[in-house]
Design a protein around this motif. Structure first.
Motif, PDB file in Angstrom:
ATOM      1  N   VAL A 150      13.172  14.835  -8.431  1.00  0.00           N
ATOM      2  CA  VAL A 150      13.234  16.259  -8.782  1.00  0.00           C
ATOM      3  C   VAL A 150      14.672  16.672  -9.106  1.00  0.00           C
ATOM      4  N   ALA A 151      15.634  15.847  -8.734  1.00  0.00           N
ATOM      5  CA  ALA A 151      17.046  16.206  -8.909  1.00  0.00           C
ATOM      6  C   ALA A 151      17.452  16.211 -10.377  1.00  0.00           C
ATOM      7  N   ASP A 152      18.458  17.015 -10.689  1.00  0.00           N
ATOM      8  CA  ASP A 152      19.017  17.025 -12.038  1.00  0.00           C
ATOM      9  C   ASP A 152      19.734  15.705 -12.317  1.00  0.00           C
ATOM     10  N   THR A 153      20.366  15.158 -11.246  1.00  0.00           N
ATOM     11  CA  THR A 153      21.105  13.913 -11.382  1.00  0.00           C
ATOM     12  C   THR A 153      20.845  13.045 -10.160  1.00  0.00           C
ATOM     13  N   ILE A 154      20.559  11.764 -10.409  1.00  0.00           N
ATOM     14  CA  ILE A 154      20.316  10.813  -9.321  1.00  0.00           C
ATOM     15  C   ILE A 154      21.403   9.750  -9.348  1.00  0.00           C
ATOM     16  N   TYR A 155      22.090   9.583  -8.214  1.00  0.00           N
ATOM     17  CA  TYR A 155      23.154   8.588  -8.099  1.00  0.00           C
ATOM     18  C   TYR A 155      22.802   7.555  -7.025  1.00  0.00           C
ATOM     19  N   LEU A 156      23.359   6.353  -7.208  1.00  0.00           N
ATOM     20  CA  LEU A 156      23.138   5.254  -6.270  1.00  0.00           C
ATOM     21  C   LEU A 156      24.467   4.549  -6.000  1.00  0.00           C
ATOM     22  N   ASN A 157      24.655   4.122  -4.766  1.00  0.00           N
ATOM     23  CA  ASN A 157      25.844   3.361  -4.387  1.00  0.00           C
ATOM     24  C   ASN A 157      25.958   2.097  -5.255  1.00  0.00           C
ATOM     25  N   PRO A 158      27.172   1.701  -5.661  1.00  0.00           N
ATOM     26  CA  PRO A 158      27.338   0.516  -6.519  1.00  0.00           C
ATOM     27  C   PRO A 158      26.734  -0.766  -5.954  1.00  0.00           C
ATOM     28  N   GLU A 159      26.642  -0.856  -4.633  1.00  0.00           N
ATOM     29  CA  GLU A 159      26.026  -2.036  -4.017  1.00  0.00           C
ATOM     30  C   GLU A 159      24.686  -1.693  -3.381  1.00  0.00           C
ATOM     31  N   GLY A 160      24.148  -0.564  -3.780  1.00  0.00           N
ATOM     32  CA  GLY A 160      22.913  -0.090  -3.173  1.00  0.00           C
ATOM     33  C   GLY A 160      21.666  -0.775  -3.714  1.00  0.00           C
ATOM     34  N   ILE A 161      20.550  -0.368  -3.168  1.00  0.00           N
ATOM     35  CA  ILE A 161      19.248  -0.945  -3.527  1.00  0.00           C
ATOM     36  C   ILE A 161      18.290   0.200  -3.831  1.00  0.00           C
ATOM     37  N   ILE A 162      17.406  -0.028  -4.794  1.00  0.00           N
ATOM     38  CA  ILE A 162      16.352   0.943  -5.094  1.00  0.00           C
ATOM     39  C   ILE A 162      15.039   0.185  -5.242  1.00  0.00           C
ATOM     40  N   GLU A 163      14.006   0.680  -4.592  1.00  0.00           N
ATOM     41  CA  GLU A 163      12.711   0.009  -4.614  1.00  0.00           C
ATOM     42  C   GLU A 163      11.786   0.636  -5.649  1.00  0.00           C
ATOM     43  N   LEU A 164      11.166  -0.195  -6.455  1.00  0.00           N
ATOM     44  CA  LEU A 164      10.082   0.216  -7.337  1.00  0.00           C
ATOM     45  C   LEU A 164       9.219  -1.022  -7.534  1.00  0.00           C
ATOM     46  N   LYS A 165       8.261  -1.205  -6.657  1.00  0.00           N
ATOM     47  CA  LYS A 165       7.495  -2.449  -6.639  1.00  0.00           C
ATOM     48  C   LYS A 165       6.007  -2.255  -6.346  1.00  0.00           C
ATOM     49  N   GLY A 166       5.581  -1.005  -6.106  1.00  0.00           N
ATOM     50  CA  GLY A 166       4.194  -0.761  -5.751  1.00  0.00           C
ATOM     51  C   GLY A 166       4.029  -0.623  -4.251  1.00  0.00           C
ATOM     52  N   LEU A 167       2.852  -0.153  -3.852  1.00  0.00           N
ATOM     53  CA  LEU A 167       2.578   0.074  -2.433  1.00  0.00           C
ATOM     54  C   LEU A 167       1.889  -1.125  -1.804  1.00  0.00           C
ATOM     55  N   HIS A 168       2.144  -1.325  -0.522  1.00  0.00           N
ATOM     56  CA  HIS A 168       1.398  -2.327   0.216  1.00  0.00           C
ATOM     57  C   HIS A 168       1.152  -1.827   1.625  1.00  0.00           C
ATOM     58  N   ALA A 169       0.099  -2.327   2.230  1.00  0.00           N
ATOM     59  CA  ALA A 169      -0.229  -1.955   3.611  1.00  0.00           C
ATOM     60  C   ALA A 169      -0.659  -3.209   4.357  1.00  0.00           C
ATOM     61  N   GLU A 170      -0.337  -3.265   5.629  1.00  0.00           N
ATOM     62  CA  GLU A 170      -0.687  -4.416   6.456  1.00  0.00           C
ATOM     63  C   GLU A 170      -1.492  -3.953   7.670  1.00  0.00           C
ATOM     64  N   LEU A 171      -2.556  -4.664   7.966  1.00  0.00           N
ATOM     65  CA  LEU A 171      -3.380  -4.384   9.138  1.00  0.00           C
ATOM     66  C   LEU A 171      -3.273  -5.561  10.110  1.00  0.00           C
ATOM     67  N   MET A 172      -3.213  -5.252  11.380  1.00  0.00           N
ATOM     68  CA  MET A 172      -3.138  -6.284  12.403  1.00  0.00           C
ATOM     69  C   MET A 172      -4.508  -6.441  13.059  1.00  0.00           C
ATOM     70  N   PHE A 173      -4.938  -7.691  13.265  1.00  0.00           N
ATOM     71  CA  PHE A 173      -6.251  -7.970  13.852  1.00  0.00           C
ATOM     72  C   PHE A 173      -6.080  -8.698  15.188  1.00  0.00           C
ATOM     73  N   PHE A 174      -6.897  -8.303  16.163  1.00  0.00           N
ATOM     74  CA  PHE A 174      -6.722  -8.767  17.541  1.00  0.00           C
ATOM     75  C   PHE A 174      -7.865  -9.658  18.034  1.00  0.00           C
ATOM     76  N   LYS A 175      -8.763 -10.041  17.135  1.00  0.00           N
ATOM     77  CA  LYS A 175      -9.924 -10.817  17.557  1.00  0.00           C
ATOM     78  C   LYS A 175      -9.509 -12.101  18.279  1.00  0.00           C
ATOM     79  N   GLY A 176      -8.560 -12.830  17.694  1.00  0.00           N
ATOM     80  CA  GLY A 176      -8.131 -14.088  18.298  1.00  0.00           C
ATOM     81  C   GLY A 176      -7.467 -13.891  19.646  1.00  0.00           C
ATOM     82  N   ALA A 177      -6.633 -12.842  19.763  1.00  0.00           N
ATOM     83  CA  ALA A 177      -5.952 -12.572  21.031  1.00  0.00           C
ATOM     84  C   ALA A 177      -6.955 -12.194  22.115  1.00  0.00           C
TER      85      ALA A 177
END
Length: 590
Positions: A150-177
């Protein structure tokens, strides 16, 4: 003997004096904590920039408990902001002549995706004032970048990181435990999508669960892409290609593909902000945090105190029987709050702000009943936050209008029961056996030390089916649908707000402000004021409660930090009692 009595008397006097000194010190410390938590009036100077930093967890309404975020090293309370405070202050900054713009400091952002959407919409509205918004971060997550667009200007640190890779979700299962521990989960459920119990009976996602995950995550990702595309003027096709190929790997590639506008160090951002507000480089930049800005006196909307009120009733957390707490919904406390709002003639409409994954079906029914009674005498608008599912939807479905973000997680119209059989665990792991005596056939129904019989399972299954039938009947009545239609879209399935609107579970897209607008319109009000309910307990009482037992929770929370959520989920499992109308999982999307 005289010497003995003398020393004995001296010891007693010493103990008494020490006791009173201790009491004096104790109340001095408590007074200091309470004093540090009180809001102090702040004066704002011209050419000030509102500094928005969202590094603390954002909840719908912040607790006024001074011990909850107390920093023992600095010996002061670290102010926590609610979403309501953030939205109100962005709105106030829009017309504040002393505020020249907003500086978004988004290296860390701790908010749900629907809350981010509400803040983003508030910032888009702020831009109508023609004041600037500048965003800077050392690291942009996908959520923080979505907000930053939404910003007029977006800045990033010269050694910074920006993510654009899609969403992921992880579920934990306890049947074995559970199998290794010889603990048997005894599961009764209705609905092929009611997957709350899958972690205890499977070792991977069922196809039905995978289907609903793909659907609501896909909907949220599409909303992200659309929002970024509109603000950055990059096609959705290109954004998808960048995510699929992981094209945005460093600041240079982000600049190349116009994801950001510049690569800067923080001192360079400060220098640019000084130029924007015409401050000399050798002078200090005037920034005000949003936590301090809320204490700047605002111009009242009306000259006199307005009698008519809109009540915002906050319902946040797991739904349980009893009084609940700042972090959970208690059926007794919330139903009483709604009842008082109904009987208060100065309250002309109610906005029920729901942010809950559900919980006890009985507690949900008690709250639902009060919503229905209130709806008969004044407008009730449901405003959904990050999550309003299962029991959260149960208590919302009777509202005149349901408002949700496209990114809200809702639906999950289903019921389940979960009982544990620890007989083999006790015998094989601990060498403990249990014998029993009972006066009637079903006296020990629900015992954790034996397996259910087939007859007992049938009884509980019937109970689950009855509660599900009640649930879909309430939804059908509230949403003006047939039971068959509700059952078709129910079955425990989770929906995004975007999809929920298409199938009739939601009426309007928007946040808390939109819900208030609708309430004002339905109540036909010109002048009104907002009251927030339930009333929060004063800080001193909060501290005394903390000392009576909650202090242990605070210590654990401080020690575990961001990992506290896992401890919290284990605690939630221990509180499950009876049939549940609850979300199938706690969603962490990255």
């Amino acid at each position: 003997m005289k010497t003995f009595l003398k020393y004995t008397l001296a010891s007693i006097v010493g103990v008494i004096i020490a006791f009173f000194i201790g009491i004096f010190i104790f109340f001095g410390v408590v007074g200091s904590i309470v004093s540090s938590s009180k809001d102090k009036t702040v004066k704002i100077k011209p050419n000030t920039i509102l500094h928005i930093k969202l590094d603390k967890k954002i909840v719908d309404r912040a607790s006024n408990n001074p011990m909850e975020n107390f920093n023992f090293q600095a010996f002061k309370t670290e102010n926590n902001l609610g979403l309501n405070d953030i939205l109100q202050n962005i709105e106030a900054a829009k017309t504040d002549e002393n505020i020249k713009g907003i500086y978004l400091d988004l290296t860390v952002i701790n908010a749900g995706i629907a809350s981010i959407e509400e803040i983003r919409n508030a910032l888009l509205d702020f831009k109508k004032s023609n004041k600037f918004i500048v965003s800077y971060a050392d690291y942009y997550t996908q959520s923080s970048y979505y907000l930053a667009t939404v910003a007029d200007t977006i800045y990033l640190n010269p050694e910074g990181i920006i993510e654009l890779k899609g969403l992921h979700a992880e579920l934990m299962f306890f049947k074995g435990a559970l199998k290794k521990l010889d603990v048997e989960p005894q599961i009764i459920r209705h609905g092929k999508f009611k997957s709350a119990v899958e972690p205890f009976m499977l070792d991977k996602m069922s196809e039905a669960n995978r289907e609903q995950y793909n659907a609501f995550m896909g909907s949220i990702w599409d909303k992200f892409l659309k929002g970024i595309s509109e603000q950055r003027n990059i096609s959705i096709e290109d954004l998808t290609k960048y995510a699929d190929n992981l094209s945005i790997r460093n600041p240079k590639s982000a600049l190349k593909y116009k994801i950001i506008d510049g690569i800067r160090y923080k001192d360079e951002i400060i220098s640019e902000l000084k130029d924007r507000v015409n401050i000399k480089q050798n002078k200090k930049l005037k920034l005000i945090s949003i936590s301090k800005y809320k204490n700047v006196p605002k111009k009242p909307k009306h000259k006199h105190l307005v009698k008519n009120k809109i009540a915002i009733i906050y319902a946040s957390g797991e739904i349980n029987m009893g009084k609940g707490s700042d972090k959970t919904i208690g059926s007794e406390k919330l139903s009483s709050t709604i009842r008082k709002a109904r009987l208060d003639s100065t309250i002309k409409a109610v906005v029920l702000r729901v942010n809950s994954p559900g919980g006890s079906a009985l507690a949900s029914e008690i709250i639902w009943r009060e919503v229905c009674l209130t709806k008969k005498v004044k407008p009730v608008i449901a405003s959904m936050g990050d999550v309003a599912a299962s029991g959260g939807y149960y208590i919302s479905c009777a509202a005149d209008t349901i408002v949700a973000s496209p990114n809200t997680i809702t639906g999950s119209i289903g019921v389940f029961g979960l009982l544990w059989n620890g007989e083999k665990f006790l015998k094989n792991k601990l060498g403990i056996t249990v014998d029993r005596v009972k006066t009637n056939k079903y006296a020990d129904l629900g015992s954790m030390t034996r397996r259910m019989t087939a007859a007992e399972r049938d009884i509980i299954q019937t109970s689950v089916e009855d509660i599900y039938d009640t649930f879909i009947s309430h939804v059908a009545e509230g949403r003006n649908m047939t039971k068959e239609k509700v059952d078709e879209i129910g079955q425990g399935r989770v929906w995004s707000g975007e999809n929920a609107k298409k199938i009739g579970l939601v009426d309007v897209f928007g946040g808390l402000n939109k819900a208030v607008e609708i309430a004002v319109e339905k109540a036909n009000l010109e002048k009104y004021r907002i009251v927030s309910l339930p009333k929060q307990v004063d800080p001193f009482t909060q501290i005394m409660k903390q000392l009576q037992g909650d202090v242990a929770t605070s210590i654990i929370r401080n020690k575990l930090g961001s990992e506290y959520k896992y401890y919290e989920r284990i605690q939630e499992l221990t509180r499950i009692n009876g049939c549940q109308a609850r979300m199938p999982f706690d969603i962490d999307i990255h």
